[in-house]
Design a protein around this motif. Structure first.
Motif, mmCIF file in Angstrom:
data_model
loop_
_atom_site.group_PDB
_atom_site.id
_atom_site.type_symbol
_atom_site.label_atom_id
_atom_site.label_comp_id
_atom_site.label_asym_id
_atom_site.label_seq_id
_atom_site.Cartn_x
_atom_site.Cartn_y
_atom_site.Cartn_z
ATOM 1 N N ASP A 129 -12.590 -7.241 -12.658
ATOM 2 C CA ASP A 129 -12.886 -7.716 -11.313
ATOM 3 C C ASP A 129 -13.929 -8.822 -11.420
ATOM 4 O O ASP A 129 -14.715 -8.840 -12.366
ATOM 5 C CB ASP A 129 -13.433 -6.573 -10.457
ATOM 6 C CG ASP A 129 -12.409 -5.485 -10.236
ATOM 7 O OD1 ASP A 129 -12.474 -4.450 -10.940
ATOM 8 O OD2 ASP A 129 -11.531 -5.682 -9.384
ATOM 9 N N LYS B 169 -7.552 3.434 -4.945
ATOM 10 C CA LYS B 169 -7.920 2.919 -3.621
ATOM 11 C C LYS B 169 -8.083 1.407 -3.565
ATOM 12 O O LYS B 169 -7.924 0.798 -2.520
ATOM 13 C CB LYS B 169 -9.238 3.591 -3.173
ATOM 14 C CG LYS B 169 -9.132 5.099 -3.025
ATOM 15 C CD LYS B 169 -8.002 5.489 -2.093
ATOM 16 C CE LYS B 169 -7.891 7.005 -1.989
ATOM 17 N NZ LYS B 169 -6.677 7.396 -1.223
ATOM 18 N N ASN B 170 -8.424 0.803 -4.654
ATOM 19 C CA ASN B 170 -8.652 -0.643 -4.661
ATOM 20 C C ASN B 170 -8.001 -1.250 -5.899
ATOM 21 O O ASN B 170 -8.693 -1.666 -6.830
ATOM 22 C CB ASN B 170 -10.159 -0.926 -4.638
ATOM 23 C CG ASN B 170 -10.446 -2.404 -4.505
ATOM 24 O OD1 ASN B 170 -9.608 -3.177 -4.030
ATOM 25 N ND2 ASN B 170 -11.627 -2.809 -4.931
ATOM 26 N N THR C 270 -6.278 -4.053 -6.441
ATOM 27 C CA THR C 270 -6.202 -5.501 -6.644
ATOM 28 C C THR C 270 -7.182 -5.912 -7.726
ATOM 29 O O THR C 270 -8.400 -5.739 -7.584
ATOM 30 C CB THR C 270 -6.505 -6.238 -5.339
ATOM 31 O OG1 THR C 270 -5.480 -5.943 -4.394
ATOM 32 C CG2 THR C 270 -6.571 -7.740 -5.561
ATOM 33 N N GLU D 93 0.847 -1.194 0.000
ATOM 34 C CA GLU D 93 0.000 0.000 0.000
ATOM 35 C C GLU D 93 0.880 1.240 0.000
ATOM 36 O O GLU D 93 1.899 1.300 0.676
ATOM 37 C CB GLU D 93 -0.895 0.004 1.240
ATOM 38 C CG GLU D 93 -2.041 -0.979 1.145
ATOM 39 C CD GLU D 93 -3.099 -0.740 2.207
ATOM 40 O OE1 GLU D 93 -3.791 -1.691 2.563
ATOM 41 O OE2 GLU D 93 -3.222 0.410 2.670
#
Lengths: 110, 112
Positions: free
Chosen positions: B38, B83-84, B86, B15
């Motif tokens: 995703d 922020k996300n 992955t 992070e």
């Protein structure tokens, strides 16, 4: 807005026929594509429709109705290896980019 | 053989770190694209480029940056502002109306 809808999951039996539907509402239309994607791999091209009607390619066929904003992918003589995600995508008039549906996960059972 | 190569296949990021994903093609394609995938959400467009030294934002460009200094290369940087991050990242190129895209094999990015 732009929206492409397809069922999330489908199950079919080996040797059978399955039809995966796709409906779309997009600002501009310049063709519809179907891709196959096995888990963890890149999508591979299956078919392309830009005019109304049916396009046949071996065990796979794809149909388009532009007035209805509707397409389907037809898979015949299903094999176990056909278990995969099937992605419907519409090409916009802007930059040739493709807009994808969420994909339909097809499971073929013995 | 002509193709499109993404590297690395798997990438782990702490992070707060920026990370760059590589995409190279030898197909002589003008247009290149970056998508994020995703589970259950299909492919979403991050950035695209139709010509060298030019690129446009896609639907989810926030937290990402790209460059297109050479026709063959279109690297994607995932910044700490994403922020996300992955996800499974796919690069594609195109020079044909009929066949759509040629995809790379993808990079799976995981934030640890």
């Amino acid at each position: 807005g732009q929206n492409i809808d397809q069922p999330t999951e489908m199950t079919a039996t080996e040797g059978a026929i399955v039809q995966i539907n796709c409906t779309y509402q997009t600002s501009g239309f310049n063709g519809l594509f179907w891709y196959q994607q096995h888990a963890g791999e890149a999508p591979t091209f299956l078919s392309y429709n830009v005019l109304d009607g049916l396009e046949e390619k071996g065990r796979f066929s794809s149909f388009l109705s532009r007035s209805k904003g509707y397409s389907y992918l037809l898979l015949k003589e299903l094999q176990m290896k056909d278990s995969a995600s099937y992605l419907c995508a519409v090409r916009s008039n802007q930059g040739g980019k493709l807009i994808f549906g969420q994909g339909t996960e097809l499971s073929v059972k013995p | 053989d002509g193709g499109i190569t993404q590297s690395p296949k798997y990438l782990f990021r702490k992070e707060g770190q920026n990370v760059t994903l590589s995409c190279e093609q030898n197909l002589n394609h003008d247009a290149m694209y970056w998508y994020r995938q995703d589970p259950g959400q299909g492919l979403r467009l991050i950035y695209y480029s139709q010509i060298v030294n030019d690129f446009q934002k896609g639907d989810i460009a926030e937290g990402y940056s790209v460059s297109r200094e050479k026709k063959e290369s279109f690297p994607l940087t995932v910044t700490s502002a994403q922020k996300n991050p992955t996800a499974f990242y796919l690069c594609a190129s195109s020079n044909s109306t009929r066949y759509g895209y040629t995809f790379g094999s993808g990079t799976r990015l995981t934030v640890v």
